[in-house]
Scaffold this motif. Sequence first.
Motif, short mmCIF file in Angstrom:
data_model
loop_
_atom_site.label_atom_id
_atom_site.label_comp_id
_atom_site.label_asym_id
_atom_site.label_seq_id
_atom_site.Cartn_x
_atom_site.Cartn_y
_atom_site.Cartn_z
N SER A 296 -4.97 1.86 4.17
CA SER A 296 -6.19 1.78 3.35
C SER A 296 -5.86 1.32 1.94
CB SER A 296 -6.86 3.16 3.32
OG SER A 296 -7.99 3.13 2.48
N ASP A 297 -4.77 1.85 1.38
CA ASP A 297 -4.36 1.41 0.03
C ASP A 297 -3.89 -0.04 0.06
OD1 ASP A 297 -3.87 2.20 -2.79
OD2 ASP A 297 -1.79 1.71 -2.27
N SER B 158 -2.53 9.21 10.92
CA SER B 158 -3.37 9.40 9.72
C SER B 158 -2.60 9.05 8.45
CB SER B 158 -3.86 10.85 9.66
OG SER B 158 -4.65 11.17 10.77
N PHE B 159 -1.31 9.39 8.44
CA PHE B 159 -0.47 9.05 7.28
C PHE B 159 -0.38 7.53 7.12
CE2 PHE B 159 4.06 9.54 5.38
CZ PHE B 159 3.54 9.48 4.09
N ILE B 160 -0.17 6.85 8.24
CA ILE B 160 -0.11 5.39 8.21
C ILE B 160 -1.45 4.81 7.79
CG2 ILE B 160 0.17 3.31 9.65
CD1 ILE B 160 2.17 4.93 11.34
N ALA B 161 -2.55 5.40 8.27
CA ALA B 161 -3.89 4.91 7.93
C ALA B 161 -4.15 5.00 6.43
CB ALA B 161 -4.95 5.70 8.70
N GLY C 274 0.83 -1.20 0.00
CA GLY C 274 0.00 0.00 0.00
C GLY C 274 0.86 1.24 0.00
N ILE C 275 0.43 2.27 -0.74
CA ILE C 275 1.23 3.49 -0.91
C ILE C 275 0.42 4.70 -0.48
CG2 ILE C 275 2.52 4.93 -2.53
CD1 ILE C 275 2.80 2.47 -4.33
#
Length: 382
Positions: A372-373, A365-368, A351-352
């Motif tokens: 999600s990707d 939030s960045f990790i989330a 995921g990116i």
Amino acid sequence: MTYVFYYVEAHLACIFLMAFLLFKIRKGVNKQLSQIYLGNLIIVLIAYCFAEIFWALVDGGYLGSSKTLLYLSNVFTYLLINVAAYIWYILSEIMQKEKYIESDLTRVFISVPVWISALLCVTAYRTGLVYYLDENGNLTGGKLYLILIIVPFGYLLAASIKALSRAFSKDRYAERYIYFMIGIFPITPILLGILQAMYWRVPFICYGSLAAVLYVYITYMDNLVSIDPLTQINNKNQMYKYLVQKMRNQNPGLSLFMLIIDIDRFKSINDTYGYSEGDKILVRVANAVKDACQGPRSRFFISRYGGDEFVVVAEMAYRAEASWLADQIKNNVKKIPELTGCAYDLSVSVGIAQYDYEAPISIQSFIARADSDLYKQRKLNN
């Protein structure tokens, strides 16, 4: 001579403290090559302190004042200083993850200056090339005395210059703490060594050696805390520290990307082949990720995020580069069964997420976003 008591007392105190550090190192469960060489360095420094005690007792007349004893007392100290400097150079290269230093032949070649110094010290009794007794019975430097100074200082400075050049490289933020430690390590021994050359009956070097070893030990232990013990890459805590720094400071012309890598069907492989095989997979995937992130202008921070997940934080100009890196990682992992003879297929989902400096968000939030990707990519793989 009244100084002898204080000289011996200082060295005995240093021996006790270094012996305690050696005990802590040898007691450790995780015996890495750097840990072994750090222990060897401390052993040599302890031997050096005993040699200095021997020298003080000879110099003070407590063991007699024969020419042989005077020569021996200096041979031991010079030899052990050279050996300690050599071991430090090897240790510094190991901590900088230089593969060439793992070769026995390479280490022998690098030790040649030590052997030359040893030969000159041992034969000084006859040749007087590095030191000799003058008509007043005082030890005096010979024609080649400078070699005894250049060799240990050469090892220390070579390690220091190399490490500091790496410490100031923007591409090596993750290891910067270790590089700075290696770079400034020689300062204390060198400065105090100069002082002891001027005031040779004051035990400056033993204090300098103890301070330097304590600094290395503390830094080394801090580094162990930040490294995943199985895969030998950065752990989650170190990743957070790195992200904090990178999310605050954007490199011109580059964007910040996060790649989360998850091993497909890892649980079923674990259940079928056992946890020992699962550990091997984690190590192999970590190496595959590292291989994909190699390059002369690499700006990648690799860490184990937890379980069977890995994270790569990358600075790149375009998202297409991040997608290309993800494909490289996938291809490297797919090759693992062929290279290792595994009885199962191996693949990963990646995921990116791209960080927007104009609309800052939290690390979570960045990790989330990347997670999600990853979820979308995992669904495509199943």
